[in-house]
Design an enzyme around this catalytic site. Structure first.
Site, PDB file in Angstrom:
ATOM      1  N   HIS A 156      -2.597  -2.337  -9.674  1.00  0.00           N
ATOM      2  CA  HIS A 156      -3.527  -1.711  -8.747  1.00  0.00           C
ATOM      3  C   HIS A 156      -4.806  -2.528  -8.697  1.00  0.00           C
ATOM      4  O   HIS A 156      -5.230  -3.063  -9.715  1.00  0.00           O
ATOM      5  CB  HIS A 156      -3.857  -0.277  -9.210  1.00  0.00           C
ATOM      6  CG  HIS A 156      -4.387   0.567  -8.117  1.00  0.00           C
ATOM      7  ND1 HIS A 156      -5.707   0.554  -7.751  1.00  0.00           N
ATOM      8  CD2 HIS A 156      -3.767   1.435  -7.273  1.00  0.00           C
ATOM      9  CE1 HIS A 156      -5.873   1.376  -6.744  1.00  0.00           C
ATOM     10  NE2 HIS A 156      -4.713   1.917  -6.431  1.00  0.00           N
ATOM     11  N   ASP A 186       2.760   5.343  -6.976  1.00  0.00           N
ATOM     12  CA  ASP A 186       4.030   5.223  -6.252  1.00  0.00           C
ATOM     13  C   ASP A 186       5.244   5.066  -7.149  1.00  0.00           C
ATOM     14  O   ASP A 186       6.370   5.115  -6.675  1.00  0.00           O
ATOM     15  CB  ASP A 186       3.968   4.010  -5.316  1.00  0.00           C
ATOM     16  CG  ASP A 186       3.031   4.269  -4.166  1.00  0.00           C
ATOM     17  OD1 ASP A 186       3.131   5.355  -3.597  1.00  0.00           O
ATOM     18  OD2 ASP A 186       2.202   3.403  -3.861  1.00  0.00           O
ATOM     19  N   HIS A 239       0.875  -1.187   0.000  1.00  0.00           N
ATOM     20  CA  HIS A 239       0.000   0.000   0.000  1.00  0.00           C
ATOM     21  C   HIS A 239       0.907   1.229   0.000  1.00  0.00           C
ATOM     22  O   HIS A 239       1.642   1.441  -0.953  1.00  0.00           O
ATOM     23  CB  HIS A 239      -0.925  -0.113   1.214  1.00  0.00           C
ATOM     24  CG  HIS A 239      -2.067   0.848   1.273  1.00  0.00           C
ATOM     25  ND1 HIS A 239      -2.420   1.666   0.245  1.00  0.00           N
ATOM     26  CD2 HIS A 239      -2.957   1.123   2.273  1.00  0.00           C
ATOM     27  CE1 HIS A 239      -3.466   2.407   0.596  1.00  0.00           C
ATOM     28  NE2 HIS A 239      -3.806   2.098   1.829  1.00  0.00           N
TER      29      HIS A 239
HETATM   30  N1  ACO Z   1       4.542  -7.131 -10.459  1.00  0.00           N
HETATM   31  C1  ACO Z   1       4.389  -8.348 -11.026  1.00  0.00           C
HETATM   32  N2  ACO Z   1       3.232  -9.022 -11.074  1.00  0.00           N
HETATM   33  C2  ACO Z   1       2.160  -8.434 -10.519  1.00  0.00           C
HETATM   34  C3  ACO Z   1       2.231  -7.164  -9.906  1.00  0.00           C
HETATM   35  C4  ACO Z   1       3.465  -6.504  -9.896  1.00  0.00           C
HETATM   36  N3  ACO Z   1       3.599  -5.300  -9.345  1.00  0.00           N
HETATM   37  N4  ACO Z   1       1.007  -6.832  -9.445  1.00  0.00           N
HETATM   38  C5  ACO Z   1       0.209  -7.857  -9.742  1.00  0.00           C
HETATM   39  N5  ACO Z   1       0.901  -8.828 -10.391  1.00  0.00           N
HETATM   40  C6  ACO Z   1       0.367 -10.077 -10.949  1.00  0.00           C
HETATM   41  C7  ACO Z   1       0.115 -11.100  -9.841  1.00  0.00           C
HETATM   42  O1  ACO Z   1       1.235 -11.934  -9.639  1.00  0.00           O
HETATM   43  C8  ACO Z   1      -1.071 -11.852 -10.433  1.00  0.00           C
HETATM   44  O2  ACO Z   1      -0.581 -12.710 -11.420  1.00  0.00           O
HETATM   45  P1  ACO Z   1      -1.259 -14.178 -11.632  1.00  0.00           P
HETATM   46  O3  ACO Z   1      -2.662 -13.874 -12.077  1.00  0.00           O
HETATM   47  O4  ACO Z   1      -0.409 -14.834 -12.631  1.00  0.00           O
HETATM   48  O5  ACO Z   1      -1.226 -14.836 -10.278  1.00  0.00           O
HETATM   49  C9  ACO Z   1      -1.870 -10.753 -11.147  1.00  0.00           C
HETATM   50  O6  ACO Z   1      -0.908  -9.759 -11.506  1.00  0.00           O
HETATM   51  C10 ACO Z   1      -2.953 -10.127 -10.296  1.00  0.00           C
HETATM   52  O7  ACO Z   1      -2.346  -9.659  -9.099  1.00  0.00           O
HETATM   53  P2  ACO Z   1      -3.071  -9.575  -7.684  1.00  0.00           P
HETATM   54  O8  ACO Z   1      -2.031  -9.637  -6.624  1.00  0.00           O
HETATM   55  O9  ACO Z   1      -4.177 -10.606  -7.644  1.00  0.00           O
HETATM   56  O10 ACO Z   1      -3.741  -8.166  -7.787  1.00  0.00           O
HETATM   57  P3  ACO Z   1      -4.312  -7.339  -6.572  1.00  0.00           P
HETATM   58  O11 ACO Z   1      -5.381  -6.498  -7.119  1.00  0.00           O
HETATM   59  O12 ACO Z   1      -4.657  -8.244  -5.436  1.00  0.00           O
HETATM   60  O13 ACO Z   1      -3.041  -6.499  -6.088  1.00  0.00           O
HETATM   61  C11 ACO Z   1      -1.502  -4.776  -5.775  1.00  0.00           C
HETATM   62  C12 ACO Z   1      -2.885  -5.151  -6.293  1.00  0.00           C
HETATM   63  C13 ACO Z   1      -1.337  -5.224  -4.296  1.00  0.00           C
HETATM   64  C14 ACO Z   1      -1.335  -3.254  -5.814  1.00  0.00           C
HETATM   65  C15 ACO Z   1      -0.426  -5.466  -6.661  1.00  0.00           C
HETATM   66  O14 ACO Z   1      -0.560  -5.059  -8.010  1.00  0.00           O
HETATM   67  C16 ACO Z   1       0.994  -5.221  -6.172  1.00  0.00           C
HETATM   68  O15 ACO Z   1       1.473  -5.956  -5.294  1.00  0.00           O
HETATM   69  N6  ACO Z   1       1.701  -4.181  -6.725  1.00  0.00           N
HETATM   70  C17 ACO Z   1       3.021  -3.857  -6.275  1.00  0.00           C
HETATM   71  C18 ACO Z   1       2.934  -3.044  -5.013  1.00  0.00           C
HETATM   72  C19 ACO Z   1       2.461  -1.634  -5.278  1.00  0.00           C
HETATM   73  O16 ACO Z   1       2.954  -0.951  -6.155  1.00  0.00           O
HETATM   74  N7  ACO Z   1       1.519  -1.196  -4.432  1.00  0.00           N
HETATM   75  C20 ACO Z   1       0.984   0.171  -4.508  1.00  0.00           C
HETATM   76  C21 ACO Z   1      -0.450   0.150  -4.895  1.00  0.00           C
HETATM   77  S1  ACO Z   1      -1.049   1.775  -5.050  1.00  0.00           S
HETATM   78  C22 ACO Z   1      -1.249   2.306  -3.458  1.00  0.00           C
HETATM   79  O17 ACO Z   1      -1.522   1.598  -2.546  1.00  0.00           O
HETATM   80  C23 ACO Z   1      -1.054   3.675  -3.237  1.00  0.00           C
END
Ligand code: ACO
Length: 436
Positions: free
Chosen positions: A314, A370, A275
């Protein structure tokens, strides 16, 4: 359209194949059905009734809200109807704060009054400084600020009167006003520098920069480009509807805890690297990659699922995060003043590759807020430990707007989800000497 041009019925028909019974439930504004309408679906009279199962609330609306609208598929973000692009270009953070908290843009008198009130509540009780002195020299600034916000509840016990709107407004002013002071004190503690007290004639962000960076001079005036850049970043971070930290603030607030305690909880939720901790994680990731030559190996580990590309993806945006576009532009303005951040090149290259690669395209992974914000913060002289704190200062406004809306919503009660119990059935206790 239904038969003979009539409007279609806004209901959902459900057949329970266990019993052969049919049910009809209403479809409400926003194309939602009420989870409680499922409760009538029972196998027999003793049955508890059906629930919905939604770990991590990926498809559950917990509230009706009038604060922030996001259309994730089209990259749209609006506060109280106003597009984020217009607010970032034309407004100021405190004006946006008023808009989020009160629902409408202020008149000049209302704005002057609000700015005056916030400016004159920036001082924190001296005992907060004693509390800060108890932290180790290397304590993370986010931990320090979370603790000092929680501590504020003990200085303002009247904040418990959460049903009194006037009382709430005083606490809101205090929190918006004191967050930069607590954040700056935490930074000075981290650096082993004497605390700098607020100066009332400075703007919100100039005062913050003064408390952070003034050393050895009587008159510190931040560069106006940096002062405005921080104001824009604050506007972009002010609210984002029902995210993890806002939901935490609402959940704690739903037990009628005071706003300082609830906000400390919301801030703790923001701290995590998935987050608000993500901008810190982005900077660490870019530093670790170190050079464009190492990008292919890094991307390979992301594709293999060993790493995440921090600052990408996201829960709601499945298009370019509109805040990321504004931040990218702001980054260039800041670098004109501070000189280029060498990590920018790596970030731009990562973005270029990710926007073309199948792994990211297939999963709708785009830069989020971010991805570039950390680069700006670093160029402005902030250590990475301050990044989540810089997020928490403006988000305080969003948390408070969400908290008030929750308290005034007659449909809300103490938040308390259900579970599906899948553990052992009843079994008899076995004394320790007889356990295998
Ligand atoms: N890098 C690589 N793969 C990713 C990323 C990433 N940053 N984000 C998602 N994925 C992939 C997952 O591995 C998953 O792949 P799969 O379907 O093969 O298993 C798919 O994309 C879906 O991902 P989820 O984790 O199910 O998506 P969710 O909506 O739960 O997560 C989140 C959203 C937590 C923001 C995620 O994209 C992430 O971890 N991003 C990196 C951290 C980040 O930048 N957070 C800031 C968010 S913005 C904020 O809070 C201000």
């Amino acid at each position: 359209m239904g038969e003979s041009g009539t409007e279609p019925r806004k209901t959902l028909s459900i057949r329970d194949n266990r019993t052969g019974k049919d049910y009809e439930v209403d479809i409400h504004e926003g194309d939602v059905v009420r989870a409680m309408d499922l409760r009538q679906i029972k196998v027999n009279d003793d049955d508890f009734g059906m629930m919905s199962y939604d770990p991590a609330f990926t498809n559950t609306a917990s509230t009706r809200s009038t604060i922030t609208e996001i259309d994730g598929g089209n990259g749209i973000l609006r506060y109280r109807g106003y597009p984020i692009e217009q607010l970032a270009e034309k407004s100021s953070f405190l004006e946006v704060a008023y808009l989020l908290l009160r629902g409408e843009l202020p008149s000049q008198d209302e704005l002057d009054d609000f700015v005056h009130n916030v400016t004159y509540h920036t001082y924190a009780h001296e005992n907060i400084i004693k509390l800060l002195r108890g932290f180790r020299y290397d304590a993370h600034t986010m931990g320090i600020v979370i603790s000092s916000v929680a501590a504020l509840s003990t200085f303002y016990p009247e904040a418990k009167e959460i049903h009194d709107p006037e009382n709430r407004w005083i606490q809101i002013i205090r929190l918006v006003a004191k967050m930069p002071t607590l954040a700056a004190f935490a930074y000075r503690h981290h650096r082993g520098l004497p605390y700098v007290y607020p100066e009332n004639e400075l703007s919100y962000t100039a005062n913050f920069l003064n408390m952070l960076f003034r050393i050895g001079v009587r008159d510190y005036r931040p560069n106006p480009v940096l002062e405005r850049a921080l104001d824009v970043l604050f506007i972009l971070h002010a609210d984002h509807e029902q995210n993890c930290s806002a939901t935490t603030m609402r959940t704690i607030g739903s037990s009628h805890a005071d706003p300082y305690s609830a906000l400390a909880g919301g801030m703790a939720a923001l701290y995590g690297p998935l987050h608000g901790g993500a901008n810190e994680a982005v900077l660490r990731m870019l530093t670790e990659i170190g050079s464009k030559d190492n990008i292919p190996d890094f991307m390979e580990s992301v594709r293999n699922g060993d790493r995440r590309l921090m600052g990408f993806g996201h829960r709601v945006y499945k298009a370019y995060d509109p805040r990321a576009s504004i931040i990218k532009k702001t980054a260039h303005e800041v670098f004109e003043v501070t000189g280029n951040n060498p990590l920018l090149e790596i970030a731009l290259e990562l973005e270029k590759i990710a926007l073309q690669e199948e792994y990211f395209v297939k999963r709708n992974l785009y830069p989020n807020v971010d991805f570039y914000s950390g680069l700006i913060y670093q160029a402005m002289g902030f250590p990475v430990e301050m990044f989540p704190v810089l997020f928490a200062i403006p988000r305080t406004v969003g948390w408070l707007a969400q908290w008030e809306e929750m308290l005034e919503d007659k449909e809300q009660k103490i938040a308390r989800p259900r579970q599906v119990y899948v553990g052992e059935g009843e079994r008899d206790y076995i004394p320790v000497d007889r356990r295998g």
